[in-house]
Design a protein around this motif. Sequence first.
Motif, PDB file in Angstrom:
ATOM      1  N   ARG A 265       0.859  -1.183   0.000  1.00 28.45           N
ATOM      2  CA  ARG A 265       0.000   0.000   0.000  1.00 28.45           C
ATOM      3  C   ARG A 265       0.900   1.240   0.000  1.00 28.45           C
ATOM      4  N   LEU A 266       0.473   2.247  -0.750  1.00 24.14           N
ATOM      5  CA  LEU A 266       1.161   3.541  -0.775  1.00 24.14           C
ATOM      6  C   LEU A 266       0.242   4.569  -0.145  1.00 24.14           C
ATOM      7  N   PHE A 267       0.763   5.303   0.826  1.00 24.58           N
ATOM      8  CA  PHE A 267      -0.007   6.366   1.481  1.00 24.58           C
ATOM      9  C   PHE A 267       0.673   7.697   1.181  1.00 24.58           C
ATOM     10  N   ILE A 268      -0.060   8.596   0.523  1.00 20.69           N
ATOM     11  CA  ILE A 268       0.452   9.951   0.248  1.00 20.69           C
ATOM     12  C   ILE A 268      -0.287  10.906   1.177  1.00 20.69           C
ATOM     13  N   PHE A 269       0.487  11.565   2.042  1.00 23.53           N
ATOM     14  CA  PHE A 269      -0.105  12.405   3.083  1.00 23.53           C
ATOM     15  C   PHE A 269      -0.439  13.784   2.537  1.00 23.53           C
ATOM     16  N   THR A 270      -1.567  14.297   3.016  1.00 21.06           N
ATOM     17  CA  THR A 270      -2.014  15.635   2.581  1.00 21.06           C
ATOM     18  C   THR A 270      -1.631  16.718   3.579  1.00 21.06           C
ATOM     19  N   TYR A 271      -1.278  16.304   4.812  1.00 23.76           N
ATOM     20  CA  TYR A 271      -0.872  17.260   5.847  1.00 23.76           C
ATOM     21  C   TYR A 271       0.433  16.795   6.484  1.00 23.76           C
ATOM     22  N   ALA A 272       1.128  17.730   7.075  1.00 23.95           N
ATOM     23  CA  ALA A 272       2.433  17.424   7.671  1.00 23.95           C
ATOM     24  C   ALA A 272       2.308  16.487   8.869  1.00 23.95           C
ATOM     25  N   ASP A 273       1.146  16.518   9.565  1.00 20.23           N
ATOM     26  CA  ASP A 273       0.993  15.650  10.736  1.00 20.23           C
ATOM     27  C   ASP A 273       0.667  14.201  10.364  1.00 20.23           C
ATOM     28  N   LYS A 274       0.481  13.932   9.073  1.00 15.81           N
ATOM     29  CA  LYS A 274       0.261  12.573   8.543  1.00 15.81           C
ATOM     30  C   LYS A 274      -0.978  11.899   9.135  1.00 15.81           C
ATOM     31  N   THR A 275      -2.015  12.674   9.363  1.00 19.06           N
ATOM     32  CA  THR A 275      -3.266  12.099   9.861  1.00 19.06           C
ATOM     33  C   THR A 275      -4.232  11.796   8.721  1.00 19.06           C
ATOM     34  N   LYS A 276      -4.104  12.487   7.590  1.00 20.61           N
ATOM     35  CA  LYS A 276      -4.963  12.283   6.432  1.00 20.61           C
ATOM     36  C   LYS A 276      -4.110  11.855   5.234  1.00 20.61           C
ATOM     37  N   CYS A 277      -4.702  11.019   4.362  1.00 22.12           N
ATOM     38  CA  CYS A 277      -3.907  10.504   3.238  1.00 22.12           C
ATOM     39  C   CYS A 277      -4.809  10.031   2.103  1.00 22.12           C
ATOM     40  N   TYR A 278      -4.178   9.794   0.962  1.00 21.27           N
ATOM     41  CA  TYR A 278      -4.778   9.039  -0.143  1.00 21.27           C
ATOM     42  C   TYR A 278      -4.105   7.661  -0.157  1.00 21.27           C
ATOM     43  N   GLU A 279      -4.908   6.614  -0.249  1.00 20.81           N
ATOM     44  CA  GLU A 279      -4.392   5.245  -0.216  1.00 20.81           C
ATOM     45  C   GLU A 279      -4.347   4.666  -1.632  1.00 20.81           C
ATOM     46  N   PHE A 280      -3.177   4.155  -2.036  1.00 17.03           N
ATOM     47  CA  PHE A 280      -2.978   3.580  -3.365  1.00 17.03           C
ATOM     48  C   PHE A 280      -2.702   2.082  -3.243  1.00 17.03           C
ATOM     49  N   TYR A 281      -3.246   1.292  -4.187  1.00 14.80           N
ATOM     50  CA  TYR A 281      -3.039  -0.160  -4.245  1.00 14.80           C
ATOM     51  C   TYR A 281      -1.998  -0.480  -5.324  1.00 14.80           C
ATOM     52  N   TRP A 282      -1.235  -1.514  -5.091  1.00 14.64           N
ATOM     53  CA  TRP A 282      -0.173  -1.910  -6.028  1.00 14.64           C
ATOM     54  C   TRP A 282      -0.740  -2.695  -7.204  1.00 14.64           C
ATOM     55  N   ARG A 283      -0.362  -2.272  -8.421  1.00 12.14           N
ATOM     56  CA  ARG A 283      -0.727  -2.992  -9.640  1.00 12.14           C
ATOM     57  C   ARG A 283       0.522  -3.702 -10.168  1.00 12.14           C
ATOM     58  N   ASN A 284       0.551  -5.013 -10.019  1.00 10.81           N
ATOM     59  CA  ASN A 284       1.743  -5.768 -10.403  1.00 10.81           C
ATOM     60  C   ASN A 284       1.949  -5.790 -11.914  1.00 10.81           C
ATOM     61  N   THR A 285       0.828  -5.716 -12.688  1.00 13.88           N
ATOM     62  CA  THR A 285       0.941  -5.776 -14.151  1.00 13.88           C
ATOM     63  C   THR A 285       1.639  -4.537 -14.714  1.00 13.88           C
ATOM     64  N   GLY A 286       1.262  -3.362 -14.207  1.00 14.01           N
ATOM     65  CA  GLY A 286       1.880  -2.135 -14.722  1.00 14.01           C
ATOM     66  C   GLY A 286       3.036  -1.637 -13.887  1.00 14.01           C
ATOM     67  N   LYS A 287       3.285  -2.301 -12.738  1.00 11.47           N
ATOM     68  CA  LYS A 287       4.346  -1.909 -11.807  1.00 11.47           C
ATOM     69  C   LYS A 287       4.150  -0.464 -11.334  1.00 11.47           C
ATOM     70  N   TYR A 288       2.924  -0.135 -10.918  1.00 18.49           N
ATOM     71  CA  TYR A 288       2.642   1.190 -10.379  1.00 18.49           C
ATOM     72  C   TYR A 288       1.509   1.069  -9.365  1.00 18.49           C
ATOM     73  N   PHE A 289       1.253   2.158  -8.626  1.00 13.21           N
ATOM     74  CA  PHE A 289       0.175   2.214  -7.650  1.00 13.21           C
ATOM     75  C   PHE A 289      -1.014   2.945  -8.259  1.00 13.21           C
ATOM     76  N   THR A 290      -2.221   2.559  -7.849  1.00 20.16           N
ATOM     77  CA  THR A 290      -3.422   3.224  -8.348  1.00 20.16           C
ATOM     78  C   THR A 290      -4.395   3.456  -7.205  1.00 20.16           C
ATOM     79  N   CYS A 291      -5.122   4.561  -7.284  1.00 17.17           N
ATOM     80  CA  CYS A 291      -6.099   4.909  -6.252  1.00 17.17           C
ATOM     81  C   CYS A 291      -7.402   4.187  -6.554  1.00 17.17           C
ATOM     82  N   SER A 292      -7.758   3.220  -5.715  1.00 13.51           N
ATOM     83  CA  SER A 292      -8.951   2.413  -5.960  1.00 13.51           C
ATOM     84  C   SER A 292     -10.251   3.212  -5.865  1.00 13.51           C
ATOM     85  N   PRO A 293     -10.444   4.111  -4.863  1.00 17.55           N
ATOM     86  CA  PRO A 293     -11.689   4.902  -4.819  1.00 17.55           C
ATOM     87  C   PRO A 293     -11.894   5.752  -6.074  1.00 17.55           C
TER      88      PRO A 293
END
Length: 699
Positions: A265-293
Motif C-alpha cells: 500500500r502507498l499512502f500519500i499524506f495531505t498534511y504534515a501531521d500525517k493524519t490524512k492521506c490518499y491510499e494507493f493499491y499496487w498494480r503488479n501488471t503495470g508496476k505502479y500504484f493506483t487509487c482504488s476509490p
Amino acid sequence: MLQRDQPVPLEFNIKFYPFSSKRKRTEDVDEKQHVKLEKPNNVCENNPVLPKIIKAPNFKIYNFEEKGIKKSKLFVFNVEDKSMGYEYYWSASMKSYRCSRCEKRGKNSTAKICKRSGGNDFIEVKAVKHICEMIKYDYGKYNFDASKQIIKEPNFEVHDFQDRGILRKWLVIFPLIEDRSKCYEYSWIKRDKKYECRGCKAMKINVFAELCQNKNGTKYVKLGPQKHGCEYRKYNPQKFTSEEIVEAQNFEIVNFEENGISKKRLFIFTYADKTKCYEFYWRNTGKYFTCSPCEIKNKHTAAKLEERKDGTNYIRLLSPKHICEVKDYVPEKYSFDESKRIVEKPNFEIYDYVKNDVSKSMLIIFCATNKELCYEYFWEKHGQVYVCCGCANIIHVTAKLCKNENGEEYLKLNKSEHVCELRPYEPQKFIDNLKIDKSDYETSEYSYNGISSKRLFIFATKSKEFCYKFYYNSTENFYYCSKCRQMNQHLKAHIRENDDVNEYVSVSSKKHICEPIKYNPKKQILSQNFQLLKRKSRNLIIKKLIVFIDPNHEMCYEYRQSETYFVCASSSKFKCPASAKMLQDSAGKDYVEMSYVKHKCKPIKFIPEGNLDFKIIKKPDFKLDGNVLSIFDKNDKTKCYTYKWKEHGKLYQCYSCRYKNESVSVVARIKQNEDGEDYVLLNDNEHFCQPKKYQPLKK
C-alpha cells in the motif's frame, strides 16, 4: 417505329406450358393468351429522359476532401423540379462521372465534362434514362464553406502534458461560444500530422483538425469536412495538468501479508501531521500504484515509485488530481500481533488414525468461545504443516506444530485469515475404520448393456432383515452409501483381505444419516432346476446355463458364460441385464444365484443339447466364383445350392431359402484347416429350396 422517348411495353406473345408429367398438346393452349413479365422492383418507370447535352445552371460540380483524399461529384438537376436530380461520382480510371445507384442495378450511366469554343463547360450524358430513383439535392452536403471550418482563439486550447511518463498533445475545441463547459477533445496523431477527435475515433469515424499559423504568427485550427458523430464532452482542464513529484517525507509504503498473499500500500499524506492521506493499491501488471476509490468513479489516478541518481526515492504522480475524498491514516490496520499467531493446549487437538489402510493425521483448533465448533486441518507432508480443509481451495491457511523450552507443544499460525466457516466438532470422524466380517455383509455383481456393476449390502441387524446399500465407484475403487450421499454425507467402504487372506469390509466410522432398507436376498436355484449344456455357435462350442421356470422343464431362460458369471443370452432387440452365478454351498453342491435385476425378455422353449458335430464340405464338393459359393448336391454333381456373400455377417447365405422362410437362415462360412486348405462350414439349418443346375460364372 417507336419514338426515342416512347416507353417500350414489356409485353410479349408467348406460349406458356405449365410443368406436368403429361405434356399438353399445343392446340390446347389459347394462342391469344398474353403473359406480362413483371419488371424488377428496382427499375423506376416514370424517370424523365435527360437531354444528351446539359448546360449550366442545370448541373453543378463539387470538389471536396474526404479523409484526406480529394474527390469530385456531379449533380444533374431535374429540369421540372430543381430540388431533385441524379448524383454522379468521379471515376479516375474511367475518366468520367458515373451514377453509383444505377451501377448497383447493373446499368452504366456516365457523364463527361466538355468545353465549347467559347470556354463554357457543358455535360455530355451517355445514358439519357436512369433506372435508379432521383434523390433530393442537399445544399449543405455539397456547399463546403471553408471559412466556417476555421476556429480562432480563444475557442480552442492546445495542451502538452505528461501521462504515465509519456508526452501527450491534445487539442480542445469549444463548439458553443456561450458555453465553455462542453468541448470536443482531439489527440495528436503522429502518422497523419493531425489531431483526431477521440470521441469519433471510438465510433470508428475519422474527424480531423489541423493546427495552423498565419503570416502574423497567430494560431488557428482548420477543421476537415467530416461531421462529428460523438457527443460533446465535459471540459476538464485537470486532465492536462503536468505530473507532480512527492518527496519521501510525504509518503509511506507498507508491505504486509493478507490471506497468504504479499501486498503493498502507498499512502500519500495531505498534511504534515500525517493524519490524512490518499491510499494507493499496487498494480503488479503495470508496476505502479493506483487509487482504488478514484477507479470506482472511472478516474485513473496513478503513482509510480522512482529513484534518483543519488539513491533517494520519490513518487511521480502520473495523473495527480483525485476525485475521491481523503481518508484517515490507520497504520494499525496493516500491522499483525504475533501473539495472535500462537495456539496453546487445550485449544487444539491432534488425531492420528488409520483410514482405508492409510495413516492420517488431523488437527482440530477449537473456537475460543464455543468448544463444539472448530477448524479442521489436514497434514501436508511436503510442507510439514497442517492446512485448513475448508480454505485449501481458496487460500493457504496453515498451522505448524512447535515445542517450547519446557517441551510443551503449541501451534504457530501463518498470517492468512480463514475464509471458511467453523465446523461442528465430530471426534468420531477421526477414529479407525470399522471392520465388518464376511457374515455381516453380502455383495452382488451384474452386467447391464455390457457395463459391469457391483453392490454391497451391510446388515444393520443380526437377523439380516435390514441393511445399508452401497454402490461401487469403479474409478476410485470404493463403495459408498447412496442414500447418505444424497444428504451430503460421505460414507466409504472397501473390501479388503487380512493376513489370513480372509475377506472383510473396512467402512468409515461415520454414522449413517439415512435409514436402513429391507434386505431382499438373492434367489437361489437348486440343481434340479438348472442345467449346464453345450451349444454350437458358428464354428465354436460354447457353454450355456439353462434355468427352468416350470416343473415340467418346458420353458426356460438361457444364459451365456461371461468371465465370472452368466448373462442372459436373449436374442431380443434390447439386451437383457439379468445375470446369474454358479456357486457351491458348504456341502460342495452346486447351485445358481440369480441377480437382483429381473429379466426384460420372455422365457423361451427348452431345446435339449443337440448334435455337436459340424457340417463340413471339402473340395471338390464346393466352388467359389467371386461372391458366389456353389455347394454341389451329394447325389447329382451337376446340381448345386447357390450361396451369395453377405457383408454384414461376413458369411455366405442361401437366398433361395431366405425367400421361402425369412425366419430361418441357411448360411456357410469358408475356413482354413491346419494345412492352409479351404473348407466350408455349414450351420445346422436344412435347405427349403431345391438344388439347381450348376452354371459357372461368365468372365
